[in-house]
Design a protein around this motif. Structure first.
Motif, PDB file in Angstrom:
ATOM      1  N   ILE A 136       0.823  -1.210   0.000  1.00  0.00           N
ATOM      2  CA  ILE A 136       0.000   0.000   0.000  1.00  0.00           C
ATOM      3  C   ILE A 136       0.858   1.262   0.000  1.00  0.00           C
ATOM      4  O   ILE A 136       0.493   2.271  -0.600  1.00  0.00           O
ATOM      5  N   ARG A 139       2.171   1.863  -3.617  1.00  0.00           N
ATOM      6  CA  ARG A 139       1.042   2.200  -4.486  1.00  0.00           C
ATOM      7  C   ARG A 139       0.606   3.628  -4.262  1.00  0.00           C
ATOM      8  O   ARG A 139       0.347   4.370  -5.207  1.00  0.00           O
TER       9      ARG A 139
ATOM     10  N   LEU B  30      -6.257  -4.058   6.857  1.00  0.00           N
ATOM     11  CA  LEU B  30      -5.735  -4.339   5.520  1.00  0.00           C
ATOM     12  C   LEU B  30      -5.494  -5.837   5.335  1.00  0.00           C
ATOM     13  O   LEU B  30      -5.789  -6.410   4.278  1.00  0.00           O
ATOM     14  N   THR B  34      -7.365  -8.082   2.637  1.00  0.00           N
ATOM     15  CA  THR B  34      -6.602  -8.842   1.649  1.00  0.00           C
ATOM     16  C   THR B  34      -6.930 -10.331   1.697  1.00  0.00           C
ATOM     17  O   THR B  34      -6.901 -11.021   0.688  1.00  0.00           O
ATOM     18  N   LYS B  37      -9.513 -11.287  -0.701  1.00  0.00           N
ATOM     19  CA  LYS B  37      -9.280 -10.790  -2.057  1.00  0.00           C
ATOM     20  C   LYS B  37      -8.770 -11.917  -2.951  1.00  0.00           C
ATOM     21  O   LYS B  37      -7.995 -12.764  -2.497  1.00  0.00           O
ATOM     22  N   ILE B  42      -5.385  -8.598  -6.014  1.00  0.00           N
ATOM     23  CA  ILE B  42      -4.260  -8.114  -5.217  1.00  0.00           C
ATOM     24  C   ILE B  42      -3.207  -7.494  -6.131  1.00  0.00           C
ATOM     25  O   ILE B  42      -2.648  -6.439  -5.841  1.00  0.00           O
ATOM     26  N   SER B  48      -9.139  -1.171  -5.526  1.00  0.00           N
ATOM     27  CA  SER B  48      -8.835  -0.479  -4.276  1.00  0.00           C
ATOM     28  C   SER B  48      -8.502  -1.472  -3.168  1.00  0.00           C
ATOM     29  O   SER B  48      -8.873  -2.645  -3.228  1.00  0.00           O
ATOM     30  N   ALA B  49      -7.807  -0.972  -2.132  1.00  0.00           N
ATOM     31  CA  ALA B  49      -7.371  -1.854  -1.051  1.00  0.00           C
ATOM     32  C   ALA B  49      -8.551  -2.389  -0.256  1.00  0.00           C
ATOM     33  O   ALA B  49      -8.517  -3.493   0.264  1.00  0.00           O
TER      34      ALA B  49
END
Lengths: 308, 291
Positions: A136, A139, B30, B34, B37, B42, B48-49
């Motif tokens: 993150i 990014r 996070l 993830t 996901k 990924i 988006s996260a």
């Protein structure tokens, strides 16, 4: 004497025996064994009786081993940086948040989460966030329009910073919670007296709160320092000591010496050195508490005499 | 102090609070995100996260051999993790139970029969806190393998964890047992109870909060520990932290699956934290802050 009375007299020993047995066999004996093993040239396939006694050679080797000295230095640097940052941020936050607000207990609960989670998982989370492409951080940096991201785990300076950030994230709450607890047990009278004398917020913090909290803060500092020397899993997962030796702290080096290089004697010698260092810290901490207690007792006594 | 009235604070203060909460929960959130996901997502920068189509595939892959159905997308079911989860649970629960029973008895004897002062015990606790697991690595490996013959077995690692946690547990339980009024025990003795009965029927029920705190700390250490588990346990007895480390040293990391694994390892401590944060904080601050 009746049998019942004798049984009663033996009770305390009966109650203590299991704990004593476990501690002797699984803790004291291994530690003693390690001291002995540090004088041996020993590989894992050998029984300890077959290993050669080589006196202090393991220690001598260590003190001339550039890699070990490097990791010793890294450990000191890591502990110093991490503990300083955590103390400043943790105490600072405690000063800021020492107010009567709703939801404080929920906040504290959230803050202790990072400490409760397995260090392996903490390492994993940060490794993902530091990842050069999917992480993150990079990014976000790229989305902000920069061409290249930060080489978090592949550059020796950045990887040290990365490891420090992860540790600060995990352990600052510890300092925060201890500092807050100390602050909330401060005598109200001193603060009220200062208020009447017209002290500003800053003066109250510097001249009253911090000095009164000092004993707790010093114990906290030492506890955290001891723990900082023990950090291993987070760094292992994040960088495994690399790149080069830039993040290889002593605990990690012990692990690798035993596991990868199969030099048990040398690993034991390192363990001994680490243990000696930590023992010095612990004794320092103990002495400090004792001196503090003696001082408070003296002051109480003096105060009482004045009253009479 | 009147805790009932809450003061009004300025907005900057609340902004700071929100920032702090986001910072401390962010990495965990996070990881949670993830773990739901797909790997395609990924690696896709446009996803988006936190906002994406969630899937439980990663969890299915991880838990494939303990699920009651066969997930369609799993071609080859790797039983490592399911087995490790069982091992971890077994080891953590048994060593917690053992530590509590042994520690409780010792703490009781130390308080009631006045063997050693609290000073001696807190000294030992402190000394124990100082010993890094890395230092125990070599001797424990050597002794357990060559002398006790306990390598690769659950019993061996349970013994290590029990010994590691005992000083702390004895220490924290002592502070609770001291508060049990002696009159209660004397009354029980009058009624003809022997010391063992008094201990189990009078003392234990009163010190439940202390037991809870001690249990959480021991469970957490046994559940999270990697180093000694890695050295002592064999293929079939491995715990979760060891399997996680084994799968990240490989060249290609399957982020979705490994985050799901990490999440599963993190869930019990998170639950404990929310269920008993007060006790945890008591345990954490004990020793540094008197009270």
């Amino acid at each position: 004497m009746s049998a019942v009375a004798r049984a009663n007299r033996l009770t305390p020993y009966m109650f203590l025996a299991p704990a004593a047995v476990v501690l002797v066999f699984a803790l004291l004996y291994p530690i003693g064994y390690m001291v002995y093993a540090s004088f041996l040239d020993w590989s894992p396939s050998q029984r300890i009786g077959q290993a050669d006694f080589i006196g202090l050679r393991n220690y001598a080797n260590l003190l001339t081993d550039a890699a070990f000295l490097e990791s010793f230095w890294v450990t000191i640097k890591f502990a110093a940086v991490v503990v300083t940052l955590e103390m400043v941020i943790g105490v600072g936050l405690a000063l800021l948040l020492d107010r009567n607000i709703r939801g404080m207990s929920l906040l504290r609960t959230i803050f202790i989460l990072p400490m409760m989670i397995a260090p392996i998982v903490v390492g994993l989370m940060w490794r993902y966030m530091y990842h050069p492409t999917v992480g993150i951080f990079n990014r976000t940096i790229k989305n902000l329009g920069f061409e290249t991201g930060i080489p978090w785990l592949s550059d020796s300076t950045w990887s040290f910073i990365a490891v420090v950030i992860a540790d600060v994230w995990q352990w600052t709450p510890f300092i925060f919670i201890l500092a807050l607890a100390a602050m909330q047990s401060l005598p109200r009278s001193a603060l009220e007296a200062a208020e009447i004398d017209g002290a500003t917020e800053w003066q109250k913090v510097i001249m009253i709160k911090i000095p009164l909290m000092m004993p707790v803060l010093i114990v906290t500092l030492l506890l955290r320092l001891i723990d900082a020397f023990k950090v291993l899993e987070v760094i292992m997962v994040l960088t495994n000591g690399g790149p080069g030796l830039s993040t290889e702290i002593v605990a990690l080096r012990i692990f690798r010496t035993a596991q990868e290089f199969q030099e048990l004697g040398e690993a034991a010698a390192m363990s001994n050195l680490l243990l000696l260092m930590l023992m010095a810290l612990t004794i320092g901490m103990f002495m400090y508490t004792k001196i503090q207690e003696a001082r408070t007792a003296r002051m109480l006594k003096a105060a009482q005499q004045e009253d009479e | 102090m009147a805790a009932s009235t809450t003061e009004k604070q300025n907005p900057a203060f609340y902004a700071l609070l929100v920032a702090l909460v986001v910072m401390s929960v962010g990495p965990i959130a996070l990881m949670l995100a993830t773990s739901f996901k797909m790997n395609v997502d990924i690696y896709d920068e446009s996803v988006s996260a936190f906002f994406f189509t969630p899937t439980i595939r990663n969890y299915e892959t991880v838990l494939c051999n303990v699920l009651w159905y066969e997930p369609a997308h799993v071609d080859y079911c790797d039983p490592t993790f399911g087995r490790a989860l069982g091992n971890s649970l077994f080891i953590a629960i048994v060593s917690t139970g053992l530590t509590l029973v042994i520690g409780c008895m010792a703490a009781y004897a130390l308080v009631r029969f006045k063997f050693m002062g609290r000073g001696a015990v807190s000294m030992t606790t402190l000394m124990m806190r100082m010993v890094p697991p890395a230092v125990l690595l070599v001797p424990v490996f050597g002794i357990w393998t060559f002398q006790y013959g306990l390598d690769q077995s659950h019993l061996g690692i349970i013994l290590v964890y029990t010994a590691m946690n005992l000083p702390f547990v004895i220490w924290i339980l002592q502070s609770f047992i001291v508060q049990v009024p002696i009159q209660l025990e004397e009354a029980a003795r009058m009624d003809g109870a022997n010391p063992v009965q008094i201990f189990f029927m009078v003392v234990l029920p009163i010190i439940k909060p202390g037991l809870a705190a001690a249990a959480i700390f021991t469970f957490r250490i046994a559940w999270n520990e990697f180093l000694l588990a890695n050295a002592l346990l064999g293929r079939s007895t491995r715990t979760v932290p060891v399997t996680i480390v084994n799968s990240i040293t490989e060249y290609d990391i399957d982020w979705g699956v490994i985050m799901a694994t990490g999440m599963l390892l993190a869930v019990p401590p998170i639950i404990f934290t929310f269920a008993a944060s007060r006790q945890i904080i008591t345990g954490m601050t004990a020793g540094a802050v008197k009270g």
